[in-house]
Structures are given as structure tokens and as C-alpha cells.
Design an enzyme around this catalytic site. Structure first.
Site, short mmCIF file in Angstrom:
data_model
loop_
_atom_site.label_atom_id
_atom_site.label_comp_id
_atom_site.label_asym_id
_atom_site.label_seq_id
_atom_site.Cartn_x
_atom_site.Cartn_y
_atom_site.Cartn_z
CG LEU A 181 14.71 9.75 -6.00
CD1 LEU A 181 14.73 8.94 -4.71
CD2 LEU A 181 14.38 11.20 -5.70
CE LYS A 202 6.91 15.65 7.98
NZ LYS A 202 6.77 16.25 9.33
CD GLN A 262 10.27 6.76 9.88
OE1 GLN A 262 9.52 6.01 10.50
NE2 GLN A 262 10.40 8.04 10.19
CB CYS A 305 23.75 9.67 -37.28
SG CYS A 305 23.49 7.97 -37.82
CG HIS A 357 25.69 8.20 -33.02
ND1 HIS A 357 24.61 9.01 -32.80
CD2 HIS A 357 25.30 7.31 -33.96
CE1 HIS A 357 23.60 8.62 -33.57
NE2 HIS A 357 24.00 7.59 -34.29
CD GLU A 398 26.15 11.28 -30.44
OE1 GLU A 398 27.07 11.54 -31.24
OE2 GLU A 398 25.05 10.84 -30.80
N1 GLN Z 1 17.73 7.22 -39.77
C1 GLN Z 1 19.09 7.18 -40.21
C2 GLN Z 1 19.57 5.76 -40.50
O1 GLN Z 1 18.99 4.82 -40.07
C3 GLN Z 1 20.01 7.87 -39.20
C4 GLN Z 1 20.07 7.21 -37.88
C5 GLN Z 1 20.67 8.06 -36.81
O2 GLN Z 1 20.68 9.29 -36.91
N2 GLN Z 1 21.14 7.45 -35.73
O3 GLN Z 1 20.55 5.58 -41.16
#
Ligand code: GLN
Length: 556
Positions: A21, A194, A199, A388, A514, A516
Site C-alpha cells: 500500500l 468499501k 474495520q 558496478c 553506485h 544512484e
Molecule cells: N558482481 C560484481 C562484483 O561483485 C558487481 C556487483 C555489482 O554490480 N553491484 O564485483
């Protein structure tokens, strides 16, 4: 202003009727509003599964594993918390049943229970309460919002609900509030919303001794006053504590919908806290305005192997939304399965894209498709970002097709390769346990001046989050650099290569970390912002070949 542990207020969000949800989004939206009123807020997720952390969970089952600065492998909801609040989370923000039991069992083995029978109540519930209050004790927060995973009535979440009951009893109802998120199904045959499931779900909570204070009702239609009154009466809450949460076109709209419903005011009144200022949501509104009214559009391919479940790439998806807004551009992500890409169809599948991202991942499946996509992006000068595993594949592709190392590979995929251009880190070689043992969390990276990476970040010292076992093999670095793939970011302590890029390409960057995870609404990540800009330039027919790469290496 710092708050003493005793004045910290605790808000719990529970879920009823069904899963999915959006408790995480409601919690993050409330936190955003309270933060915009001047409160210091954090959010914690309690997950009722027995895994110690989600790091060992298949992304198909649980979506992305989010990584915090301190290297905790955590639930993807923590990503929402950070993206909304722009404040980092840490190990204390995600607790699982596995962690709770591990602590209690370790204590039992140490003899800490002095011969007592160790039981769910009080030992497990005490440990749950301790974990909830840890964040309160830091003095960094005025309000802790704790989201309880699962749905009320699940056997697994029972000890958590019991811990909430005890906390209300111990701290008094002024210090603890309970928000129950529920669903009002719409019956199209009768044209009605509903209330009965709500409830029943409140009744289930009551059976465990918890009376919710506020009901947030997920609905696809507006909730009339009559329905609100009915829910309030049957569920024993104030009518203004029945909050409509109508389907939104984007999660970033939810804080403003909650503001309209005055969820923040209801919560503060309930906790007897001053309203302070009107929430300052100007920057948020500006973001949302641009998100809904883009001027440009680009198509970016996301090449991965978990694309059936979009949550597996949650943070990447959100980072593109942030970066799109920053470029006033709608990013149309095309999710492309790496297993379906081969030499013959790559042009057909990728030829129309303005940029290509190769996603993180583990294991051999789909690897050759990723490498084919990278070769295409490199040769056709399409903007490319590898994250990565995506960066590692770019290294393998370059080794094979430019440096002539025909069977070059990562030793993760082929331990017998004659050219192990991506290799397991030394310290990883002796590790046999899978959970929490990768290179995790924040590390510093030095960025070389005059590189694309420097142009992106605008500074030479950055920190980014990691989650991997394998690395660029520095034995090959000179060869790579001599032929045009340079290391533009290096870990200053270990000399590990963190960023690679191509010299003779409009925009080709691979990162071992990463980015992101660090992108938020108010701080879109520069790599994504500049990558989207490169896609936009391509879509407009501009090619940025002027970027001069002076520096060749950061490695001695
Ligand atoms: N498999 C790769 C590693 O372990 C890349 C890992 C990933 O993309 N987070 O280094």
C-alpha cells in the site's frame, strides 16, 4: 537544538488489508512535512523476515538492496527516506527479525540471561524496543517514524505490534502515535468505496491491544465526508484523523497530498507538539512542477537482467527522475533484457536510443548481452554509463575488442580466463560467508583534473557507496590507458580504480560504485544529471567532442 531521549516522540506506521500500500512513501511524506516544519526526523524500517539483512535476498523477491553510507545492506524503503529527506540513514534505520534473534541468541550464548528461559516476550520484544529507541538516544532527532513491515495479522509481525503496545504503555500516549495505513476498495458495480476491510484490520490491531490514532486510507476515488465519518465511528478515531491517500501519478506528489489532508497537523496535535512554521515546500513544488511539465524528452536504455521487476533497479530509476527534472527533460527508460541482446540484434534493439546504461548485477547470466551493448555504445559513440558490473563489463569489452585479449573476462564469470582484467579483491579471497561481506559503503575517490569525471563532479575528492567483490586489475592499467581507456577516479588509499572513461568518445563513463544511492530530490546526482544532458545533446544532434582529456592516470 538537541532533544533529550525522553522528549523524543515515536510514530509507528502499520499496514492493513493488503501489502504494497506504500507505507514507505506515506512515512517518508509525513517525515518530509515534519522536517519542513522544522523538526528533525528520521525513519526506520522493521522487516519481519528472518534474513539478517536483504543483502542475501534475490532482487526478484525483494527488489533492490539499498546500501547506506556506513555499508549496511538494507531495505529499498531506506532509499525513499533518503531521497525525500535528503538526510543519510544508517545501520540503525533497518532492523530485521534476523538481526533481533541474532542479538538475543548471541546474548543467551554469552550467558547474559542468567539461566532464565529466553522468550518472545519479554526478550525479543525488549530487543525490538531497544532497537527502536537507539535512534532516539542519539539526540539527533525530535521524531522517529518507525515503519513496521508486513500486514497486521501476519504471524511474523506480531512481536513488533506487541512492542508497540508496550511502548505506548511505558511512554504514555502523548509520546507515541500509531498510524494505520489501510485500503478502501472501490466496487465499480455499486460505485462505492468499501470500509469493511478497514474495520476488520483495525479490529485485528485492537486484538493485540493497539488502538490506531490515525487512519491513512489508500483509495482510487475521493473519500466523502460520510465515509470518513463512518470509518471514524467504527474505528474509534477522530474524523480529522481519517486521511485520504488517493492514487497519485508520482510518489513525489504524495507529500503535497498529505499536506492538503493535514496529516502533519493531525500528527503534531496528537503528540502535543507545536506546529512551528508552515511547511516550506517551495523547492519540492518546483521539482514537482518540472517533473510534470518537461520541456524535452530522451530515450535511455537500461540494460539489466532483473528487468521484469522494476524495483530491482529502484534507485537508478529514481536517480533518472531527479536528473530528468534537473534537465527539464522526461527520461523515457527502456528496460532491455541483457539475455536477449546478441551481435545480430543489437543495432535493432539499441539504435534508436539517446544513451545506454548497463546496470549492476551478479553472476554470468546475461553478461554477453551487456558486453554487446557496450561495444555498440563505444563504437557508435552513444553516451554510456556503466554502474558496478556495468563498468566491469566495459573493461572486459575494451580488453577483448580494442586490446585484442580475446578471452578477457572478470574472474567472477570465468576464473580460468587468460586475461583476468577484473579480479577478486585480495581481502575477499579468504571470505566464505555471503552475508555482509562485500566491499560495502562509502569510500573516498580522487578524481583526476581534466577528465570527464572531473567535469561531472567539479572537484577532485568525492565519496561514493560501494557493493561488490571484484575490481579492476591494476596489472593491466597501463595497457588500457595507452589505448584510450583511462582511470579517472582512484581510491587514494588502496589505488583501486573507481572510475574509467574513454578518451575518444562523447560520453563514456564506468563507475565501480553506485551513484544512484546518493541521488535525492534536492541533490540530484551529478553523474546522472550530466549523463542525461549527454543524452539530450545527442537527441538534439549535438556531439560534445570538445572535452579534452589531459590527465592520463592517477596511478603511480
Ligand atoms: N558482481 C560484481 C562484483 O561483485 C558487481 C556487483 C555489482 O554490480 N553491484 O564485483
Amino acid at each position: 537544538m538537541s532533544s533529550s531521549a525522553s522528549s523524543v516522540r515515536y510514530i509507528f506506521t502499520t499496514g492493513g488489508v493488503t501489502s504494497s500500500l506504500g507505507k514507505g512513501i506515506i512515512s517518508a511524506s509525513l517525515a518530509k512535512l515534519l522536517q519542513a516544519r522544522g523538526y528533525r526526523v528520521t525513519i526506520q524500517k522493521l522487516d519481519p523476515y528472518i534474513n539478517v539483512d536483504p543483502g542475501t535476498l534475490n532482487p526478484y523477491e525483494h527488489g533492490e538492496c539499498y546500501v547506506t553510507n556506513d555499508g549496511t545492506e538494507s531495505d529499498l524503503d531506506l532509499g525513499h527516506y533518503e531521497r525525500f529527506l535528503n538526510v543519510p540513514t544508517s545501520i540503525a534505520n533497518n532492523v530485521t527479525t534476523g538481526k533481533i534473534y541474532q542479538t538475543v541468541i548471541n546474548r543467551e550464548r554469552e550467558g547474559a540471561y542468567l539461566g532464565k528461559t529466553v522468550q518472545v516476550i519479554p526478550h525479543i520484544t525488549d530487543e525490538i524496543k531497544r532497537r527502536i529507541q537507539l535512534l532516539g538516544e542519539t539526540g539527533e532527532f525530535d521524531i522517529i517514524i518507525t515503519e513496521i513491515g508486513g500486514t497486521v495479522g501476519d504471524i511474523e509481525s506480531l512481536p513488533y505490534i506487541e512492542a508497540v503496545r508496550q511502548m505506548i504503555w511505558e511512554m504514555g500516549s502523548t509520546n507515541v502515535a500509531v498510524i494505520h495505513l489501510t485500503l478502501l476498495p472501490y466496487l465499480s458495480t455499486t460505485g462505492e468505496l468499501k470500509t469493511k476491510p478497514t474495520q476488520h484490520s483495525v479490529k485485528a490491531l485492537l486484538e493485540y491491544g493497539v488502538q490506531p490514532d490515525i487512519l491513512v486510507c489508500r483509495t482510487e476515488k475521493p473519500v466523502s465526508n460520510d465515509i470518513r465519518r463512518k470509518i471514524a465511528l467504527f474505528c474509534n478515531v477522530n474524523i480529522n484523523a481519517v486521511i485520504e491517500s488517493i492514487d497519485a501519478s508520482t510518489i513525489y506528489e504524495v507529500p503535497l497530498l498529505m499536506l492538503k489532508e493535514q496529516l502533519d497537523k493531525v500528527v503534531l496535535n496528537r503528540l502535543k507538539l507545536p506546529l512551528r512554521q508552515e511547511p516550506d515546500m517551495a523547492a519540492w513544488k518546483d521539482f514537482l512542477g518540472k517533473l510534470k511539465n518537461p520541456i524535452h524528452e530522451v530515450r535511455i536504455g537500461l540494460i539489466g537482467k532483473y528487468i521484469e521487476l522494476k524495483d530491482a533497479y529502484k534507485s537508478i530509476n529514481e536517480a533518472f527522475i531527479h536528473a530528468g527534472v534537473s534537465n527539464e527533460c522526461q527520461v523515457k527508460l527502456e528496460w532491455i533484457h541483457s539475455e536477449k541482446l546478441d551481435h545480430d540484434n543489437v543495432k535493432n534493439q539499441l539504435g534508436h536510443l539517446h544513451a545506454i546504461l548497463v546496470a549492476p548485477g551478479f553472476g554470468e547470466r546475461g553478461i554477453e548481452g551487456k558486453i554487446n551493448a557496450i561495444q555498440y555504445a563505444r563504437e557508435k559513440k552513444i553516451p554510456f554509463l556503466g554502474i558496478c558490473l556495468g563498468m566491469q563489463c566495459a573493461v572486459v569489452e575494451f580488453a577483448r575488442n580494442v586490446l585484442g585479449m580475446k578471452d578477457a573476462h572478470s574472474t567472477e564469470m570465468n576464473p580460468e580466463t587468460s586475461f583476468p582484467v577484473i579480479n577478486m579483491m585480495e581481502e575477499q579471497k579468504l571470505i566464505t560467508n555471503k552475508g555482509g561481506t562485500m566491499r560495502l559503503g562509502e569510500y573516498t575517490c580522487s578524481v583526476a583534473k581534466g577528465t570527464r569525471a572531473y567535469q561531472v563532479y567539479g572537484k577532485s575528492k568525492i565519496t561514493e557507496r560501494h557493493r561488490h567483490r571484484y575490481e579492476f586489475n591494476n596489472d593491466y592499467l597501463q595497457k588500457f590507458e595507452a589505448d584510450g581507456m583511462i582511470a579517472s577516479g582512484i581510491n587514494p588509499d588502496s589505488s583501486l580504480v573507481e572510475i574509467i572513461e574513454l578518451k575518444n568518445h562523447p560520453w563514456f563513463v564506468g563507475v565501480q560504485f553506485h551513484p544512484e544511492y546518493k541521488s535525492t530530490v534536492l541533490n540530484p546526482h551529478p553523474l546522472f544529471v550530466k549523463f542525461v544532458k549527454a543524452a539530450l545533446d545527442r537527441s538534439h544532434g549535438h556531439i560534445d567532442n570538445k572535452q579534452e582529456i589531459k590527465s592520463t592516470s592517477l596511478v603511480d
